[in-house]
Design an enzyme around this catalytic site. Sequence first.
Site, PDB file in Angstrom:
ATOM      1  N   GLU A  23     -49.122 -43.958  23.819  1.00 17.55           N
ATOM      2  CA  GLU A  23     -49.780 -42.679  24.096  1.00 17.55           C
ATOM      3  C   GLU A  23     -51.155 -42.885  24.722  1.00 17.55           C
ATOM      4  OE1 GLU A  23     -48.421 -41.713  20.030  1.00 17.55           O
ATOM      5  OE2 GLU A  23     -48.522 -39.640  20.701  1.00 17.55           O
ATOM      6  N   ASN A  48     -59.070 -40.360  20.300  1.00 16.81           N
ATOM      7  CA  ASN A  48     -58.146 -39.564  19.515  1.00 16.81           C
ATOM      8  C   ASN A  48     -58.876 -39.205  18.220  1.00 16.81           C
ATOM      9  OD1 ASN A  48     -56.085 -38.523  17.997  1.00 16.81           O
ATOM     10  ND2 ASN A  48     -54.659 -40.212  18.340  1.00 16.81           N
ATOM     11  N   ASN A  84     -38.949 -50.216  15.209  1.00 13.27           N
ATOM     12  CA  ASN A  84     -38.824 -51.351  14.287  1.00 13.27           C
ATOM     13  C   ASN A  84     -37.641 -51.323  13.333  1.00 13.27           C
ATOM     14  OD1 ASN A  84     -41.367 -52.803  14.950  1.00 13.27           O
ATOM     15  ND2 ASN A  84     -42.263 -50.862  14.322  1.00 13.27           N
ATOM     16  N   HIS A 120     -46.265 -34.301  20.174  1.00 11.36           N
ATOM     17  CA  HIS A 120     -45.926 -35.671  20.610  1.00 11.36           C
ATOM     18  C   HIS A 120     -45.565 -35.702  22.094  1.00 11.36           C
ATOM     19  CE1 HIS A 120     -44.413 -36.773  16.284  1.00 11.36           C
ATOM     20  NE2 HIS A 120     -45.680 -37.141  16.430  1.00 11.36           N
ATOM     21  N   ARG A 148     -57.331 -36.939  23.448  1.00 12.76           N
ATOM     22  CA  ARG A 148     -56.073 -36.359  22.983  1.00 12.76           C
ATOM     23  C   ARG A 148     -56.413 -35.016  22.351  1.00 12.76           C
ATOM     24  NH1 ARG A 148     -52.878 -37.302  17.524  1.00 12.76           N
ATOM     25  NH2 ARG A 148     -50.978 -36.227  18.084  1.00 12.76           N
ATOM     26  N   ARG A 197     -43.375 -34.642   5.731  1.00 13.65           N
ATOM     27  CA  ARG A 197     -43.033 -33.253   6.064  1.00 13.65           C
ATOM     28  C   ARG A 197     -41.541 -33.012   5.942  1.00 13.65           C
ATOM     29  NH1 ARG A 197     -45.910 -33.945  11.527  1.00 13.65           N
ATOM     30  NH2 ARG A 197     -48.059 -34.213  10.842  1.00 13.65           N
TER      31      ARG A 197
END
Length: 409
Positions: free
Chosen positions: A391, A14, A341, A187, A98, A248
């Site tokens: 992932e 990645n 979490n 995602h 990725r 964001r």
Amino acid sequence: MTTANQGTRVLVLNSGSSSVKYQLLDMRDASRLAVGLVERIGEETSRLKHSPLATGGATREQNGPIADHEAALKAVAAELAVDGLGLDSPELAAIGHRVVHGGLKFSAPTVITDEVLAEIERLVPVAPLHNPANITGIRTAQALRPDLPQVAVFDTAFHTTMPESAARYAIDIETADAHRIRRYGFHGTSHAYVSRETARLLGKAPEDVNVIVLHLGNGASASAVRGGRCVDTSMGLTPLEGLVMGTRSGDIDPAVTFHLMRVAGMSADDIDVLLNKKSGLVGLCGDNDMREIRRRCDEGDEKAQLAFDIYIHRLKKYIGAYYAVLGKVDAIAFTAGVGENAAPVREAAVAGLEELGLAVDGDLNAVRSDRPRLISPEYARVAVAVVPTDEELEIAQQTYALVSPALNS
Ligand code: ADP
């Protein structure tokens, strides 16, 4: 030339603009042989952290300048070689990369050829922050092992099943097409993995369930998945749209942009930085870590509470929207750092939605575990689940499925 071999290991890479995260997996049992990270590539203070899980050895750290991605990958290869897991091993079946943006062309993992790489390059204008780093990672890996299949697994691929009604913005259609402006979503690897794992948790086939997946990490996105296929997702042309995120803004009236240009004299680049880096939770309260925000909320900090409330309000709007898009919902799945979490986030997102068949059991929600689990009470019509995302495993599995002669014969 790339030839399929008999290896059973997959290296997942990645590559970010200044970092490379990697995992080496053995696909016979999906076990992790090594995991690690190179950060601050190109700076004086680069760092490589390598955990040789196969040997159970201690995590090793290298500090000092690592000039570029090539040097980073060579350093990773050297670390892997220390434990007999080097990139020259015949056990290595492929490298899975990725790749953030696959546009409309790539709806599935793809063995990387010159044409594929050229197409990923053509997508740089719509993914200027991500695709260049992914391309560098691919080129570097190809140089190290030119004989090995390299596979691109795209963040956008899972979302290519979205109908035009969800994927199009309501803007002039010629302008949109001329500049490839549409909603691509991101995602996707996580949404694909989590929606499938949620079906498994319910004891059903993915084709038989409708799931709303809430991927809440530092970046955050929601998706509506009908029978295993994505029908809507909250990120759009770029990862800026949708939920409130760590830094964001998520959804915003686009007129804010020209207002800031005209009234505050900001440039397009200034506003890009404002909305991507200085907004969301950090813009609202100065923190983007949900642990810190919750701690401040518990102390009565009003700014942190407002940030939390705005975050939850947006999340709830998307749950409602995707409930309507799907018509019937079997499960809502929380995943990624916050989703896995932060029990208060899960509780607040679902609070008051009993009429929609949604509820969270306080005791189940408080359990900490890295296993997929249900947190809804038995009577609830819709299952609420916590499903840890993976992932890297998904990229490794998709890569291996494409290159393994055993699986393709
Ligand atoms: P990304 O991959 O987008 O960087 P992650 O999925 O790793 O993000 O999520 C990181 C975020 O998860 C952190 O910024 C933090 O807000 C949140 N997080 C991690 N652990 C906890 C926790 N125990 N409680 C609340 N939030 C947490």
